[in-house]
Every structure is written in structure tokens, then in C-alpha cells.
Scaffold this motif. Structure first.
Motif, PDB file in Angstrom:
ATOM      1  N   UNK A 129     -12.914  -9.114   2.967  1.00 56.42           N
ATOM      2  CA  UNK A 129     -13.271 -10.397   3.566  1.00 56.42           C
ATOM      3  C   UNK A 129     -12.309 -10.732   4.673  1.00 56.42           C
ATOM      4  N   UNK A 130     -12.774 -11.528   5.614  1.00 63.25           N
ATOM      5  CA  UNK A 130     -11.921 -11.905   6.745  1.00 63.25           C
ATOM      6  C   UNK A 130     -11.773 -10.751   7.712  1.00 63.25           C
ATOM      7  N   UNK A 131     -10.713 -10.787   8.467  1.00 67.50           N
ATOM      8  CA  UNK A 131     -10.491  -9.748   9.470  1.00 67.50           C
ATOM      9  C   UNK A 131     -10.092  -8.452   8.778  1.00 67.50           C
ATOM     10  N   UNK A 132     -10.616  -7.327   9.260  1.00 67.80           N
ATOM     11  CA  UNK A 132     -10.244  -6.030   8.689  1.00 67.80           C
ATOM     12  C   UNK A 132      -9.096  -5.456   9.513  1.00 67.80           C
ATOM     13  N   UNK A 133      -8.006  -5.122   8.846  1.00 70.86           N
ATOM     14  CA  UNK A 133      -6.844  -4.554   9.548  1.00 70.86           C
ATOM     15  C   UNK A 133      -6.833  -3.041   9.484  1.00 70.86           C
ATOM     16  N   UNK A 136      -7.610  -9.529   5.748  1.00 74.11           N
ATOM     17  CA  UNK A 136      -6.794 -10.746   5.717  1.00 74.11           C
ATOM     18  C   UNK A 136      -6.963 -11.458   4.380  1.00 74.11           C
ATOM     19  N   UNK A 137      -8.184 -11.450   3.849  1.00 77.15           N
ATOM     20  CA  UNK A 137      -8.401 -12.151   2.583  1.00 77.15           C
ATOM     21  C   UNK A 137      -7.601 -11.489   1.459  1.00 77.15           C
ATOM     22  N   UNK A 138      -7.598 -10.154   1.461  1.00 80.19           N
ATOM     23  CA  UNK A 138      -6.856  -9.422   0.445  1.00 80.19           C
ATOM     24  C   UNK A 138      -5.371  -9.738   0.515  1.00 80.19           C
ATOM     25  N   UNK A 139      -4.854  -9.753   1.738  1.00 89.98           N
ATOM     26  CA  UNK A 139      -3.429 -10.043   1.906  1.00 89.98           C
ATOM     27  C   UNK A 139      -3.099 -11.443   1.410  1.00 89.98           C
ATOM     28  N   UNK A 140      -3.967 -12.407   1.778  1.00 87.64           N
ATOM     29  CA  UNK A 140      -3.688 -13.779   1.346  1.00 87.64           C
ATOM     30  C   UNK A 140      -3.768 -13.910  -0.166  1.00 87.64           C
ATOM     31  N   UNK A 141      -4.778 -13.273  -0.763  1.00 88.06           N
ATOM     32  CA  UNK A 141      -4.905 -13.358  -2.223  1.00 88.06           C
ATOM     33  C   UNK A 141      -3.651 -12.786  -2.891  1.00 88.06           C
TER      34      UNK A 141
END
Lengths: 279, 284
Positions: A90-94, A104-109
């Protein structure tokens, strides 16, 4: 190994937090723990982490001891963080490679999860660092006393809790003593695989069980000899009093919690880009 | 001849940097020769148990060193591990270390950890058990079925079976009746006499030490206060009692007799010596 257990450990000092009414401390600890899960955006999480750090600073408990309480769960935090980073989409893919997606979603979680668990452990261990076990169980008994209406034996329960806490240092001493005795006979607890290490624990666990059971019997006899009966209606040597500082602590927390709720749920604030909700 | 154990400027501090920091052992140095039977005495909390745990490498000193046959035991991990077998340490209330299904297996725990072959283990177990007076019918029993004194002796046998060069017994007579005490003390003396090994007996009972040991090391507040022949140390009763240690009861009786005007030799530390001294006076 054994010395990493920080539950029920008290760090003697004379800070504002040490002097707070234990009942207030327990309630505030619970409130803060609930608050961790209210935080849904970066600014409020940051504020929460800062408050936790401030509490540690004010409590005068050395940073080293606080870190020691995190040590046992460090691996769990690391592992779950990595899982979150690699699998949540989810969100931007890095970064993308086969089944691994860093978004970005994974990092935030991962960040939120790690910060929440660390704060949770730090705050709850701060409670035991600044409150003696007896004060703690006394306070729990007081807080639970309304349950007496439902015929729940609050006093007996708190007595059991006091005894359990009371015996943690005794058992730690015992483990140390037995470990030393077996080491003196050449027992090796460090080398070998998982199974060998588990087998190496038998010479410690068997004597520990036997002496624990012995302790329990001796204690029961000693209590009988002193005519112990359910102590409801007993007066206390140390009375708990709620002082001005306790009310101040309650007030400050109330302000903090209100601010946190507003930051996360009031549309006129969460609508701002600065407070963009990420989770 | 190099001493079997040489302690050099040993220091040990508990809880470094915490408010409850304790200097348990302070600047301790002494040498112990081959085949000596040494009594280590001191008040509770004088640091005897802490000191003793350095001799087999269980505790690492804050500073200073312990030499075993001239070589430091803290040189590497393997020397520390080996020290456990060369210096057998039997803790206070050793019966708490028993865990195996049978007495035999429990005594074999130490030798098994030494990775000896089967026949050698059996030989050592049988030898140690007969030494402490455990009968063959005890060997197949669970250690928890033994009586208090038997458990204690089984646990001591577990350390003896490693056949260490130096045997250290921490309060081996604590909590035993006079009969059990004598049994253990005689056993300790016999062990030294037959094997020629060095034995260190940690105790706070002056009677026990006076009865069994050649030399006495007195500890007080983490320091070595006296170290010398048993007679020479017990002569200094005033200093000993200022450290909260009692001289043997017989010695006190004789010093009181002297005060009362009877011309006796006050250097009497055991009941047998006291009887001889009194007989001498009665004959006069």
C-alpha cells in the motif's frame, strides 16, 4: 540470563514518580497504555514517545535498566517489524523483488508497531521500577475493592499476588545458587544446539521445583502458626493518601489525553496535511 | 614448591555502579600449599563464600588473579572450565543440587561432564560413595528418598567423584545434628589423609575448625585478617571476638579458669586437649 527478568524489580530512588500515590500510578499507566493505541499519525506518536522519554528522565531510573527491560522482547520486535516491512502493500512502492515489497504503508506499520510495543514495555516496567511490590499489590487491592460487592475475594487474590511477587527474588536467588552448584560440577549451559541446551536445564529445573514446593509448604505452615485468616477489615500500617501532586499528575494526563484524542479524531485537525492519517 | 592455589590482590565488587554497591572481597592475597587442610572462617557476610567462588572460576574477579599450580585460571574459557574439575567446590546445603533419578546417576553427573569413559566413571562413583559412607543399596534409590544427612553426603560425593586437586566445602555441617557433624568432619580429615589433596573447609564454627584444620584463614569485611597455624590464630581471642567470632567454648572456659586464679595453659582449642590439660593440673 536470569538477571534479565525485570518484572517486580524495584529501583530505589526519590523522584516525583516514586512519590506518587500507587493507585494514581496504576490508573495513569493503564490510561497511557490505551493512549498508545489512539496514536494514528506521526506527530501524535512522536509526542507520545517524547512523553515516555520524559517520564523515564523524571523517574531517575537509569537508562541502562530501562533498556534491560526491552532486551528480552527485542528479537520479537525486530522480527515482526521485518515481516511488516516486507509483506504489507500500500502507498508508494519503494522496492519490489519477487515476493518482497517495501512500501510506505509497510514501513509506517512497522514503525508504529515497534514504537508502540517499546513504549508499552517501558511504561509498564517504569511502574514496577518506581513502586515496591507491596505498594503495588496494596494499590491493586484498593482499586479492585468495589468487586467485593460481587463476592469476589479481593483480599485473598491480592495476598496471592503479593506472595507471588515476593517470591520472584527468592526464586531468582535460588536459580543462581543451583546454577552455580551445577556449574561447579562442570555443567555446561552455553554450548550445544537447542535440544542440548534444553536438556542442560534439567539439573536446574528439578531442584528448583522441589524447593519451590518446599517453600510453599513452609510458608503455609508459618501462616497457619500465626493464625492467618482472610484479612478483610484489617487496618494498614501505611495509609495511602492522594496528595496535591497526584491531582496535578491526573490533570496533566487528562490534558495530554484530550490533546491526543483531538489530534487523531477531530476532523478539523486530522484534515490538515500535517496530521495526515497514515494508519 | 609452587603453591597449589595462589590468590593475588583479589578484588570483587557486587552491583558496580548501583546505589547498593558492595565490596565483597578487598585486596586479598594468600598461598595454599599441597595437601594442606585449611579452615576458612569469618562472620556472615565477611566474603568467604564470594572468595571461594573465585577459586574454581565461577566468579571473575574485578581485579587480581587466582593461580592454580602457577597458572592463571582466568586465561581463557577452557582454563576456566577446567578449573571447575581441578578445584571441586561444594556449596552450602549441597542437597539442593540433587536432581537425578538415582543417587548413582547424580554422583556421576560431575565425572560425566568431564567426558571420562564409562569404566572410569563407575570406578569414581563407587569410590566416592564408599568414602562418604553411602551403602550399595542407597545407590539405586532416588536421592529424594534419603535422609537429610545422607543427602548431604551424596551431594559431597558428587563433588569428590570429580577427584579434584583441591576440595572446597562451604559449611558442610550447617544444619546437621552433632552426630552428622562429626561424621562429615572425620570424613573430610580422612579424605585429606588418604588422597593427599588440599581441602578448604569454610565454616563459622570454631569448634569444627579447631578439631580438623592445620591452618586457619580468618576473613573480616572482605579482607584477610589472619592466616596461620590453628593454634596461633586461636590464641588471639580478643581480636577474634572483636570480629564477632567466638573462640571454641573450651578455650573460653580455660581463659575464665585462668582469670579465676587457676594456673592453666589457655592455649586449649579442642575438648581432648582440655581434658589432658585438666588431668595434668589434677595430678600436680
Amino acid at each position: 540470563m536470569v538477571k534479565d527478568i525485570t518484572i517486580g524489580q524495584y529501583f530505589p530512588s526519590d523522584s516525583i514518580i516514586h512519590r506518587l500515590d500507587p493507585r494514581v500510578k496504576i490508573v495513569l499507566t493503564l490510561v497511557l497504555i490505551v493512549c498508545i493505541f489512539i496514536c494514528k499519525n506521526i506527530p501524535s506518536l512522536l509526542a507520545f514517545v517524547l512523553i515516555t522519554a520524559l517520564l523515564v528522565l523524571v523517574s531517575k531510573v537509569p537508562l541502562k535498566m530501562v533498556l534491560k527491560s526491552i532486551k528480552p522482547i527485542a528479537i520479537v520486535i525486530l522480527f515482526t517489524s521485518l515481516l511488516n516491512i516486507f509483506y504489507i502493500r500500500g502507498g508508494t512502492v519503494f522496492f519490489e523483488w519477487k515476493f518482497i515489497h517495501i512500501t510506505s504503508k509497510g514501513l509506517f506499520t512497522a514503525l508504529f508497531m515497534a514504537a508502540r510495543v517499546i513504549c508499552l514495555v517501558v511504561i509498564s516496567s517504569l511502574l514496577t521500577y518506581t513502586t515496591t511490590p507491596t505498594m503495588l499489590t496494596d494499590a491493586i487491592e484498593r482499586l479492585l475493592s468495589p468487586l467485593k460487592i460481587f463476592k469476589i475475594p479481593v483480599h485473598t487474590l491480592s495476598m496471592m499476588m503479593t506472595l507471588a511477587l515476593r517470591f520472584i527474588p527468592v526464586l531468582i536467588d535460588e536459580i543462581d545458587r543451583i546454577t552455580n552448584a551445577q556449574k561447579a560440577r562442570g555443567a555446561d549451559f552455553e554450548t550445544g544446539g537447542l535440544i542440548k541446551k534444553a536438556q542442560a536445564m534439567i539439573p536446574i529445573i528439578v531442584p528448583l521445583f522441589i524447593s519451590s514446593i518446599k517453600h510453599a509448604y513452609e510458608l503455609a505452615d508459618a501462616m497457619d502458626c500465626r493464625c492467618y485468616t482472610d484479612g478483610s477489615g484489617r487496618t494498614r500500617m501505611k495509609q495511602m493518601k492522594t496528595k496535591a501532586s497526584d491531582y496535578a499528575a491526573l490533570f496533566v494526563s487528562l490534558v495530554f489525553v484530550t490533546a491526543l484524542i483531538l489530534c487523531n479524531y477531530a476532523p478539523f485537525i486530522t484534515g490538515l496535511t500535517f496530521f495526515n492519517t497514515v494508519i | 614448591m609452587t603453591p597449589v592455589i595462589s590468590v593475588q590482590n583479589l578484588n570483587y565488587i557486587y552491583n558496580v555502579g548501583l546505589p547498593n554497591e558492595v565490596r565483597a572481597v578487598e585486596n586479598v592475597s594468600f598461598d595454599i600449599g599441597h595437601g594442606e587442610l585449611i579452615g576458612l572462617i569469618g562472620h556472615t557476610g565477611s566474603g568467604k563464600s564470594t572468595l571461594v567462588q573465585h577459586l574454581n572460576g565461577l566468579l571473575k574477579p574485578s581485579s587480581g588473579d587466582v593461580l592454580l599450580d602457577g597458572k592463571s585460571i582466568f586465561e581463557s574459557k577452557s582454563t576456566i572450565h577446567e578449573a571447575k574439575f581441578k578445584v571441586g567446590l561444594c556449596f552450602q546445603y549441597p542437597e539442593y543440587q540433587l536432581f537425578e533419578e538415582t543417587v548413582e546417576k547424580d554422583i556421576a553427573f560431575g565425572p560425566t561432564n568431564m567426558k571420562l569413559d564409562k569404566e572410569e566413571i563407575v570406578r569414581r562413583v563407587v569410590k566416592a560413595a564408599s568414602f562418604v559412607g553411602l551403602k550399595p543399596e542407597h545407590m539405586k534409590k532416588s536421592p529424594f528418598e534419603l535422609s537429610g544427612g545422607e543427602k548431604r553426603r551424596a551431594a559431597i560425593a558428587g563433588v569428590m567423584a570429580m577427584e579434584p586437586q583441591v576440595l572446597i566445602l562451604d559449611e558442610p555441617t550447617a544444619g546437621l545434628d552433632p552426630n552428622g557433624r562429626d561424621k562429615i568432619l572425620n570424613m573430610v580429615k580422612l579424605y585429606r589423609d588418604t588422597t593427599g589433596c588440599t581441602v578448604i573447609l569454610v565454616s563459622h564454627s570454631m569448634e569444627d575448625v579447631a578439631k580438623t584444620c592445620d591452618k586457619v584463614l580468618v576473613m573480616n569485611k572482605g579482607c584477610v585478617e589472619m592466616f596461620g597455624k590453628t593454634d596461633d590464630v586461636f590464641c588471639r581471642y580478643e581480636e577474634l571476638s572483636s570480629m564477632g567470632l567466638n573462640v571454641p567454648q573450651v578455650s573460653r572456659i580455660f581463659s575464665l579458669l585462668k582469670k579465676g586464679g587457676l594456673n592453666v595453659n589457655t592455649e586449649v582449642f579442642t575438648v581432648e586437649a582440655g581434658v589432658n590439660e585438666l588431668l595434668k593440673i589434677l595430678k600436680r
